[in-house]
Write an enzyme that holds these catalytic residues in place. Structure first.
Site, PDB file in Angstrom:
ATOM      1  N   LYS A  13      -4.494  -1.491 -10.738  1.00 22.26           N
ATOM      2  CA  LYS A  13      -5.838  -2.041 -10.501  1.00 22.26           C
ATOM      3  C   LYS A  13      -6.894  -1.272 -11.310  1.00 22.26           C
ATOM      4  O   LYS A  13      -7.707  -1.875 -11.996  1.00 22.26           O
ATOM      5  CB  LYS A  13      -6.192  -1.995  -9.007  1.00 22.26           C
ATOM      6  CG  LYS A  13      -5.246  -2.802  -8.125  1.00 22.26           C
ATOM      7  CD  LYS A  13      -5.668  -2.785  -6.670  1.00 22.26           C
ATOM      8  CE  LYS A  13      -5.626  -1.408  -6.031  1.00 22.26           C
ATOM      9  NZ  LYS A  13      -4.277  -0.813  -5.929  1.00 22.26           N
ATOM     10  N   ARG A 127       1.674   9.196 -12.671  1.00 23.87           N
ATOM     11  CA  ARG A 127       0.240   9.022 -12.977  1.00 23.87           C
ATOM     12  C   ARG A 127      -0.470  10.361 -13.175  1.00 23.87           C
ATOM     13  O   ARG A 127      -0.242  11.315 -12.444  1.00 23.87           O
ATOM     14  CB  ARG A 127      -0.445   8.272 -11.840  1.00 23.87           C
ATOM     15  CG  ARG A 127      -1.985   8.302 -12.006  1.00 23.87           C
ATOM     16  CD  ARG A 127      -2.716   7.348 -11.156  1.00 23.87           C
ATOM     17  NE  ARG A 127      -2.314   7.391  -9.769  1.00 23.87           N
ATOM     18  CZ  ARG A 127      -2.616   6.434  -8.912  1.00 23.87           C
ATOM     19  NH1 ARG A 127      -3.304   5.387  -9.303  1.00 23.87           N
ATOM     20  NH2 ARG A 127      -2.238   6.522  -7.664  1.00 23.87           N
ATOM     21  N   ARG A 161      -3.068  13.157  -8.455  1.00 21.89           N
ATOM     22  CA  ARG A 161      -3.810  12.942  -7.225  1.00 21.89           C
ATOM     23  C   ARG A 161      -3.077  13.512  -6.022  1.00 21.89           C
ATOM     24  O   ARG A 161      -1.862  13.407  -5.922  1.00 21.89           O
ATOM     25  CB  ARG A 161      -4.055  11.438  -7.019  1.00 21.89           C
ATOM     26  CG  ARG A 161      -5.417  11.004  -7.493  1.00 21.89           C
ATOM     27  CD  ARG A 161      -5.581   9.532  -7.569  1.00 21.89           C
ATOM     28  NE  ARG A 161      -5.229   8.811  -6.352  1.00 21.89           N
ATOM     29  CZ  ARG A 161      -5.359   7.494  -6.219  1.00 21.89           C
ATOM     30  NH1 ARG A 161      -5.843   6.776  -7.213  1.00 21.89           N
ATOM     31  NH2 ARG A 161      -5.020   6.900  -5.095  1.00 21.89           N
ATOM     32  N   ARG A 172       0.916   4.790   2.261  1.00 20.04           N
ATOM     33  CA  ARG A 172      -0.068   3.886   1.642  1.00 20.04           C
ATOM     34  C   ARG A 172       0.524   2.482   1.477  1.00 20.04           C
ATOM     35  O   ARG A 172      -0.174   1.490   1.656  1.00 20.04           O
ATOM     36  CB  ARG A 172      -0.534   4.446   0.294  1.00 20.04           C
ATOM     37  CG  ARG A 172      -1.554   5.585   0.461  1.00 20.04           C
ATOM     38  CD  ARG A 172      -1.666   6.458  -0.771  1.00 20.04           C
ATOM     39  NE  ARG A 172      -2.055   5.733  -1.953  1.00 20.04           N
ATOM     40  CZ  ARG A 172      -1.839   6.149  -3.202  1.00 20.04           C
ATOM     41  NH1 ARG A 172      -1.238   7.311  -3.405  1.00 20.04           N
ATOM     42  NH2 ARG A 172      -2.234   5.433  -4.211  1.00 20.04           N
TER      43      ARG A 172
HETATM   44  P1  AP5 Z   1      -3.482   2.623 -11.636  1.00 20.35           P
HETATM   45  O1  AP5 Z   1      -4.280   1.737 -12.529  1.00 20.35           O
HETATM   46  O2  AP5 Z   1      -4.003   3.986 -11.357  1.00 20.35           O
HETATM   47  O3  AP5 Z   1      -3.088   1.850 -10.287  1.00 20.35           O
HETATM   48  P2  AP5 Z   1      -3.972   1.417  -9.027  1.00 20.35           P
HETATM   49  O4  AP5 Z   1      -3.523   0.055  -8.613  1.00 20.35           O
HETATM   50  O5  AP5 Z   1      -5.425   1.596  -9.326  1.00 20.35           O
HETATM   51  O6  AP5 Z   1      -3.414   2.448  -7.982  1.00 20.35           O
HETATM   52  P3  AP5 Z   1      -4.128   3.344  -6.883  1.00 20.35           P
HETATM   53  O7  AP5 Z   1      -3.066   4.270  -6.376  1.00 20.35           O
HETATM   54  O8  AP5 Z   1      -5.389   3.969  -7.406  1.00 20.35           O
HETATM   55  O9  AP5 Z   1      -4.461   2.305  -5.811  1.00 20.35           O
HETATM   56  P4  AP5 Z   1      -4.774   2.579  -4.360  1.00 20.35           P
HETATM   57  O10 AP5 Z   1      -5.250   1.246  -3.902  1.00 20.35           O
HETATM   58  O11 AP5 Z   1      -3.673   3.175  -3.579  1.00 20.35           O
HETATM   59  O12 AP5 Z   1      -5.843   3.764  -4.429  1.00 20.35           O
HETATM   60  P5  AP5 Z   1      -7.426   3.840  -4.226  1.00 20.35           P
HETATM   61  O13 AP5 Z   1      -7.941   4.840  -5.150  1.00 20.35           O
HETATM   62  O14 AP5 Z   1      -8.039   2.478  -4.193  1.00 20.35           O
HETATM   63  O15 AP5 Z   1      -2.005   2.733 -12.301  1.00 20.35           O
HETATM   64  C1  AP5 Z   1      -1.005   3.527 -11.711  1.00 20.35           C
HETATM   65  C2  AP5 Z   1      -0.156   4.190 -12.814  1.00 20.35           C
HETATM   66  O16 AP5 Z   1       0.572   3.177 -13.514  1.00 20.35           O
HETATM   67  C3  AP5 Z   1      -0.958   4.948 -13.885  1.00 20.35           C
HETATM   68  O17 AP5 Z   1      -0.262   6.100 -14.249  1.00 20.35           O
HETATM   69  C4  AP5 Z   1      -1.037   3.950 -15.060  1.00 20.35           C
HETATM   70  O18 AP5 Z   1      -1.101   4.628 -16.313  1.00 20.35           O
HETATM   71  C5  AP5 Z   1       0.289   3.205 -14.913  1.00 20.35           C
HETATM   72  N1  AP5 Z   1       0.218   1.811 -15.355  1.00 20.35           N
HETATM   73  C6  AP5 Z   1      -0.791   0.929 -15.162  1.00 20.35           C
HETATM   74  N2  AP5 Z   1      -0.502  -0.269 -15.691  1.00 20.35           N
HETATM   75  C7  AP5 Z   1       0.748  -0.146 -16.246  1.00 20.35           C
HETATM   76  C8  AP5 Z   1       1.612  -1.031 -16.945  1.00 20.35           C
HETATM   77  N3  AP5 Z   1       1.254  -2.300 -17.187  1.00 20.35           N
HETATM   78  N4  AP5 Z   1       2.799  -0.569 -17.360  1.00 20.35           N
HETATM   79  C9  AP5 Z   1       3.176   0.714 -17.111  1.00 20.35           C
HETATM   80  N5  AP5 Z   1       2.416   1.613 -16.440  1.00 20.35           N
HETATM   81  C10 AP5 Z   1       1.205   1.189 -16.018  1.00 20.35           C
HETATM   82  O19 AP5 Z   1      -7.503   4.388  -2.720  1.00 20.35           O
HETATM   83  C11 AP5 Z   1      -7.098   5.681  -2.390  1.00 20.35           C
HETATM   84  C12 AP5 Z   1      -7.392   5.952  -0.919  1.00 20.35           C
HETATM   85  O20 AP5 Z   1      -8.812   5.855  -0.684  1.00 20.35           O
HETATM   86  C13 AP5 Z   1      -6.770   4.973   0.099  1.00 20.35           C
HETATM   87  O21 AP5 Z   1      -5.450   5.341   0.423  1.00 20.35           O
HETATM   88  C14 AP5 Z   1      -7.743   5.106   1.267  1.00 20.35           C
HETATM   89  O22 AP5 Z   1      -7.484   6.268   2.006  1.00 20.35           O
HETATM   90  C15 AP5 Z   1      -9.086   5.268   0.574  1.00 20.35           C
HETATM   91  N6  AP5 Z   1      -9.770   3.971   0.365  1.00 20.35           N
HETATM   92  C16 AP5 Z   1     -10.092   3.401  -0.836  1.00 20.35           C
HETATM   93  N7  AP5 Z   1     -10.699   2.209  -0.650  1.00 20.35           N
HETATM   94  C17 AP5 Z   1     -10.752   2.025   0.711  1.00 20.35           C
HETATM   95  C18 AP5 Z   1     -11.258   0.965   1.537  1.00 20.35           C
HETATM   96  N8  AP5 Z   1     -11.809  -0.144   1.023  1.00 20.35           N
HETATM   97  N9  AP5 Z   1     -11.141   1.104   2.874  1.00 20.35           N
HETATM   98  C19 AP5 Z   1     -10.604   2.221   3.435  1.00 20.35           C
HETATM   99  N10 AP5 Z   1     -10.095   3.245   2.698  1.00 20.35           N
HETATM  100  C20 AP5 Z   1     -10.175   3.150   1.355  1.00 20.35           C
END
Ligand code: AP5
Ligand code: ZN
Length: 217
Positions: A13, A127, A161, A172
């Site tokens: 994402k 990552r 992270r 998660r």
């Molecule tokens: P990346 O782009 O980093 O993936 P992502 O989908 O953004 O993954 P996240 O782990 O950041 O999502 P998340 O929803 O768990 O975390 P968030 O920060 O929102 O890509 C991942 C890896 O793959 C990278 O190394 C990249 O290089 C690689 N990659 C990408 N595309 C590729 C491809 N096509 N081919 C190969 N490799 C590829 O949330 C974190 C925490 O915050 C949550 O657990 C929660 O505690 C809190 N939080 C956030 N938002 C909320 C909310 N709305 N409500 C409550 N708590 C929240």
């Protein structure tokens, strides 16, 4: 355009949001990034969020919804945005509808990134994130930086992270299935969901997403 990006942790994402926001000339709003910025600045909001993030649980809605609303108002929702990581449960989805409705606005699309679980685990395990800019995202195998531990774009330090440990990732994923997946049906009922495969090269996925999103008026 007002777009919500959904998909499991590690689906790509954040990676896709950086390109899509640029292509569509709209701000990228990531609640995960906002929480991490608050944590690194040591704010009370960051202190509150950290315990939940460490455990792989959702930060409570009363904290999250207010923060997301403030950020959308700063960005001027009428001009569009790309939401990444928000909404993440039904209460947040309903709150977002209310926030937009108050300004006579609605969403244009919900882009659902589909990736098998074993791929997600591999993506998260390798990552590396940039400390200076959260849109600079690397992977030790799939997208390695030229020099180990250093961001190619800005020279910032790369780090792993805290919530990317195997145990927290499992939690998660569980939270994603039980709390976040139901919002896909909620948005399907509104005819907003566009599902694409997030497998393949980063640029291929961006192209797929651009082709699947409704055309801009
Ligand atoms: P990346 O782009 O980093 O993936 P992502 O989908 O953004 O993954 P996240 O782990 O950041 O999502 P998340 O929803 O768990 O975390 P968030 O920060 O929102 O890509 C991942 C890896 O793959 C990278 O190394 C990249 O290089 C690689 N990659 C990408 N595309 C590729 C491809 N096509 N081919 C190969 N490799 C590829 O949330 C974190 C925490 O915050 C949550 O657990 C929660 O505690 C809190 N939080 C956030 N938002 C909320 C909310 N709305 N409500 C409550 N708590 C929240
Ligand atoms: Zn960087």
């Amino acid at each position: 355009m007002r777009i919500v990006l959904v998909g499991p942790p590690g689906a790509g994402k954040g990676t896709q949001a950086a390109y899509l926001a640029k292509n569509l000339a709209i701000p990228h709003i990531s609640t995960g990034d906002l929480f991490r910025a608050n944590i690194s600045q040591g704010t009370p909001l960051g202190q509150k969020a950290q315990e939940y993030m460490r455990a792989g649980q959702l930060v409570p809605d009363e904290v999250t919804i207010g923060m997301a609303k403030d950020r959308m108002q700063q960005a001027d929702a009428a001009h569009g945005f790309l939401l990444d990581g928000f909404p993440r449960n039904l209460a947040q989805a309903e709150a977002l509808d209310e926030i937009l409705k108050a300004d006579g606005l609605g969403l244009d699309a919900v882009l659902d990134l589909e990736v098998p679980e074993d791929e997600v685990v591999k993506r998260i395990a390798g990552r590396r994130m940039c400390r200076k800019d959260s849109s600079h995202i690397f992977h030790v195998i799939y997208n390695p930086p030229a020099a180990e531990g250093v961001c190619d774009v800005c020279g910032g330090e790369l780090y792993q992270r805290e919530d990317d440990s195997e145990e927290t990732v499992r939690k998660r994923l569980e939270v994603y299935h039980s709390e976040t997946e139901p919002i896909i049906d909620y948005y399907k009922a509104q005819g907003l969901v566009v599902t694409i495969s997030a497998l393949g090269k980063v640029a291929e996925v961006t192209q797929r997403a651009m082709g699947a999103l409704p055309s801009r008026e």
